[in-house]
Enzyme design. Structure first.
Site, PDB file in Angstrom:
ATOM      1  N   ALA A  50       0.836  -1.204   0.000  1.00 61.75           N
ATOM      2  CA  ALA A  50       0.000   0.000   0.000  1.00 61.75           C
ATOM      3  C   ALA A  50       0.867   1.249   0.000  1.00 61.75           C
ATOM      4  CB  ALA A  50      -0.917   0.004   1.229  1.00 61.75           C
ATOM      5  N   ARG A  78       5.482   4.994   1.022  1.00 57.86           N
ATOM      6  CA  ARG A  78       5.855   6.412   1.011  1.00 57.86           C
ATOM      7  C   ARG A  78       6.209   6.950   2.389  1.00 57.86           C
ATOM      8  NH1 ARG A  78       2.371   9.962   0.164  1.00 57.86           N
ATOM      9  NH2 ARG A  78       0.505   8.669   0.489  1.00 57.86           N
ATOM     10  N   ARG A  82       0.036  -9.853  -2.165  1.00 50.89           N
ATOM     11  CA  ARG A  82      -0.725 -11.051  -2.543  1.00 50.89           C
ATOM     12  C   ARG A  82      -0.119 -11.741  -3.759  1.00 50.89           C
ATOM     13  NH1 ARG A  82      -6.526  -8.211  -2.662  1.00 50.89           N
ATOM     14  NH2 ARG A  82      -5.149  -6.604  -3.523  1.00 50.89           N
ATOM     15  N   TYR A 129       0.487 -12.776   2.421  1.00 52.88           N
ATOM     16  CA  TYR A 129       0.468 -12.217   3.768  1.00 52.88           C
ATOM     17  C   TYR A 129       0.828 -13.294   4.787  1.00 52.88           C
ATOM     18  CZ  TYR A 129      -2.184  -8.470   1.459  1.00 52.88           C
ATOM     19  OH  TYR A 129      -2.593  -7.461   0.626  1.00 52.88           O
ATOM     20  N   LEU A 158      -3.481  -2.253   5.388  1.00 53.86           N
ATOM     21  CA  LEU A 158      -4.473  -2.828   4.488  1.00 53.86           C
ATOM     22  C   LEU A 158      -5.775  -2.022   4.521  1.00 53.86           C
ATOM     23  CD1 LEU A 158      -3.828  -6.584   5.317  1.00 53.86           C
ATOM     24  CD2 LEU A 158      -3.398  -5.465   3.115  1.00 53.86           C
ATOM     25  N   LYS A 190      -5.217   3.455  11.016  1.00 49.81           N
ATOM     26  CA  LYS A 190      -6.536   3.891  11.440  1.00 49.81           C
ATOM     27  C   LYS A 190      -7.514   3.856  10.250  1.00 49.81           C
ATOM     28  CE  LYS A 190      -6.131   7.392   8.835  1.00 49.81           C
ATOM     29  NZ  LYS A 190      -7.048   7.528   7.685  1.00 49.81           N
ATOM     30  N   TYR A 200      -8.158  20.867   2.150  1.00 52.86           N
ATOM     31  CA  TYR A 200      -8.038  21.858   3.218  1.00 52.86           C
ATOM     32  C   TYR A 200      -8.117  21.153   4.560  1.00 52.86           C
ATOM     33  CZ  TYR A 200      -9.035  26.011   6.073  1.00 52.86           C
ATOM     34  OH  TYR A 200      -8.986  27.015   7.021  1.00 52.86           O
TER      35      TYR A 200
END
Length: 328
Positions: A9, A14, A35, A56, A72, A95, A232
């Site tokens: 992901a 990043r 995967r 995984y 994930l 989260k 914003y």
């Protein structure tokens, strides 16, 4: 602490992969999983990760991995965290930790064996610490109310944030930050909430959610979050004797300085804070906790409290009235 990244992901590649190399002796990036073996190999080669796993399950079975970072999609947070802790791995999960508060119950039997926490990196940023210290010190008197606008524009039907079945939508994705900010600043839980939602007719996700968190006499937070509005974000705090405004409360640039404005009887002034990387601070804090502290259910307690508020907001959007926040 040897880390494994569960999936390729974007947020992991990043934000997390770069910081795991910045504290030698404390953290080590050991492995990544996808995967497909080809995707894992490509990510490992591009980012210099020693081991690439094509599933995984293979990562969770790797004896050279101590802790898992789980970025994930939302609907997989609890199932893959459960698999990881059953394999004896510590887990830092993105989260929101779950789709609802009740879903977290399956993790509790493991909370005394391994560390399990929700990855709210903002709580580690020095600007959040500075704001809390200012509030505790009476910089704006008694905090009366907060306002949190947070938005970005994304109408890509294939993007995970726009898929309802996997936990997409504004409230899950960024409303959780507004909730975290309110709980951080008031330092207590809201008693009741009310929420209005507008759903995208094609996606079924909430593209605009606005609500009120009522913390009892003298304390309210009002928020609006959107996945289809101009980018914003702000954090406005208004007290009995002044106000405080945070310029970039949630997505502060990694390694960059931040600032907030404080206005009281003496006038308006800017408070500049030195460069910081909230992702680095988060990963260091978790790694040190694993090495120095006994596992407890505190991380799950914190995550569940936030999810109970999200549950109540969804219930309010459906009922059209204030809904009480369930007690822990």
């Amino acid at each position: 602490m040897r880390w494994g990244i569960l999936s390729t992901a974007s947020v992991g590649l990043r934000r997390i992969v770069p910081v795991l190399r910045q504290t030698p002796g404390l953290m080590q990036l050991q492995a990544i999983a996808s995967r497909s073996q080809a995707a894992a190999d490509a990510a490992a080669q591009a980012h210099g990760i020693p081991v690439a796993h094509g599933s995984y399950e293979a990562l969770l079975a790797d004896p050279q991995v101590d802790a898992i970072y789980n970025p994930l999609p939302n609907h997989l947070h609890v199932p893959l965290t459960l698999a990881a802790v059953q394999a004896g791995k510590h887990v830092l999960c993105e989260k929101p930790f779950s789709m609802n508060a009740a879903e977290l119950a399956v993790l509790r039997p493991h909370a005394s064996r391994v560390h399990i926490r929700e990855a709210f990196m903002v709580r580690h940023h020095p600007q959040w610490t500075a704001v809390r210290q200012a509030l505790r010190g009476g910089a704006i008197g008694t905090l009366r109310f907060m306002q949190v606008p947070f938005a970005y524009f994304n109408d890509d039907a294939a993007n995970i944030r726009n898929i309802a079945a996997t936990g997409g939508g504004a409230l899950y994705d960024i409303g959780c930050y507004a909730i975290a900010a309110a709980r951080w600043c008031f330092e207590r839980e809201p008693e009741r909430v009310v929420c209005a939602m507008e759903r995208d007719p094609a996606f079924g996700t909430d593209r605009l959610s606005s609500g009120v968190l009522d913390f009892g006499p003298g304390g309210q937070m009002v928020f609006s979050v959107s996945t289809q509005a101009h980018r914003y974000q702000r954090l406005h705090l208004v007290g009995s004797a002044g106000r405080l405004e945070v310029e970039m409360p949630f997505n502060a640039a990694q390694g960059a300085p931040t600032r907030y404005w404080l206005e009281d009887a003496a006038g308006l002034r800017t408070i500049d804070l030195p460069p910081a990387d909230q992702y680095l601070l988060q990963m260091e804090a978790f790694s040190r906790a694993v090495q120095a502290e006994a596992p407890t259910a505190a991380g799950l307690d914190e995550a569940e409290a936030g999810m109970r508020i999200i549950d109540a907001l969804f219930a309010s959007a459906a009922s059209g009235r204030f809904e009480a926040v369930a007690k822990g």
